[in-house]
Design a protein around this motif. Structure first.
Motif: not given
Ligand SMILES: [Zn+2]
Length: 411
Positions: A94-101, A119-132
């Motif tokens: 889920d979103c929370q797991q991916i954000n934390q990962a 970084n390869i990004h597959s799920s579309g989740k956590g992109l803002e975390t990555l971006r920031n």
């Protein structure tokens, strides 16, 4: 701010004793011997002592979304068994797991000396975390689908995601069709089109296993079984009957000077195609070992003039995300690679692989992306001390900001 240390490695050829790097905002203002530049710049001096300041390491292939899968995925003999597990497990994240990962993955990357990641990004989740995040990154948005009926959805999803993301100094978007056994020719060509029209970098996993070669030649073997287990129809799959690299050439992918992950199994003709196309290769040494691959073509690739860089791959197929660990592993296991070559592989070659500029060397007006490796200062050659098992990264600076500091570092 001025960083001073026992040594500074500026690039693959230049080591300075009692080195110093002067920072000005996000850039390097000056590099040189401390005694020669200290009076020119009235700035705060941070003396790192027995350490080597060097360009930040560039990890050209990783999957931060999978950081939490460390030790969760059993490693059986077959790559496809591993892939089946990772696919089915990731579908439940889920979103929370991916954000934390992603957060954990960034911290581990910075701690291990990486200032830039591909970084390869597959799920579309956590992109803002990555971006920031503070690390410099090229984010390859991943798409896959072999069946003809997923093409419309996947191409629309990638276009929409790309439109929603804005690049900045630390964040660059790119695309990645996953691999030829999972991604249709149409989807590969769609990615090639948007890469061309939007001037995006493109990466793909290629020539990773012998089973992939069989699947492209005959449509049989482990990958046919895997797709069957995942209920993916092979109706639209026509084996091209050529090697994976020749297939990429046929699809027009090599014309884009892509970044090709793994390239574990190559013919002489493949290497020739890669050299002539100006493609780059992301070699993942410890992931290569994890899957018991042997005899990577790195020496043949470099001899042919192909730009080779280094990736960790994910924690689902590696023991750490540390690029310093990757460097130590290479120094221990690839004796034919000279120290200066290893420095290039983990720095400037990575810059070229990701099509970035002004990172990978410590040079005036280049980006202030650097690390400081703590050494014992025992008189051995500097490079041997960096690769000693006891050495550790003390500090990671990205664009002039200290993003990681070792708990033993007092500054
Ligand atoms: Zn990968």
């Amino acid at each position: 701010m001025i960083f001073r240390a026992k040594y500074a490695i500026l690039n693959d050829r230049t080591i300075i004793e009692d080195g110093a790097v002067v920072l000005c905002g996000s850039k390097i203002r000056e590099v040189g011997r401390y005694t020669e530049i200290r009076d020119l710049y009235p700035a705060k001096v941070v003396d790192l002592g027995s350490a080597v300041i060097m360009p930040g390491l560039v990890n050209t292939h990783t999957h931060l979304e999978l950081t939490h899968h460390k030790n969760l995925v059993n490693h059986y003999a077959r790559f496809t068994d591993w892939l089946f597990q990772i696919t089915t497990r990731s579908n439940c994240d889920d979103c929370q797991q991916i954000n934390q990962a992603i957060l954990d993955g960034i911290q581990l990357s910075l701690a291990g000396g990486a200032t830039t990641i591909g970084n390869i990004h597959s799920s579309g989740k956590g992109l803002e975390t990555l971006r920031n995040s503070q690390i410099r990154k090229v984010v390859f948005l991943e798409t896959l689908g072999l069946s003809s009926h997923v093409f419309a959805d996947e191409s629309a999803r990638i276009s929409k995601t790309l439109k929603s993301l804005r690049n900045d100094d630390l964040f660059t978007t790119a695309v990645t069709p996953h691999a030829p056994y999972s991604t249709s020719a149409n989807l590969y060509q769609y990615c090639a089109e948007i890469a061309k029209s939007d001037q995006l970098h493109l990466s793909t996993h290629i020539a990773e296993t012998k089973a992939e070669i069989e699947f492209l030649q005959y449509g049989t073997g482990e990958f046919a079984e895997l797709l069957n287990m995942l209920n993916i129809s092979l109706d639209a799959w026509n084996p091209p009957g050529v090697t994976p690299i020749a297939y990429l050439r046929k699809l027009g992918i090599l014309d884009l000077q892509p970044l090709l992950a793994h390239c574990n199994y190559l013919t002489d003709n493949d290497i020739d195609l890669l050299a002539r196309s100006g493609s780059s290769v992301a070699f993942c040494p410890r992931s290569h070992k994890y899957f018991s691959h042997t005899n990577h073509s790195i020496m043949r690739l470099m001899a042919a003039g192909v730009n080779v860089s280094i990736g960790t791959d994910s924690l689902a197929s590696n023991w750490s995300l540390s690029m310093l660990d990757e460097l130590k592993f290479l120094a221990d296991n690839y004796e034919e690679l000279l120290p200066e070559t290893l420095i290039s592989l983990l720095t400037i070659n990575g810059t070229r692989s990701l099509k970035l500029k002004y990172i990978g060397k410590l040079e005036k007006n280049w980006q202030a992306d650097l690390i400081a490796i703590g050494i014992s200062d025992d008189g051995r050659p500097v490079f041997d001390q960096i690769c000693d098992q006891a050495s550790e990264n003390l500090m990671t600076v990205v664009a002039g900001t200290i993003c990681y500091r070792n708990e033993n570092l007092e500054i």
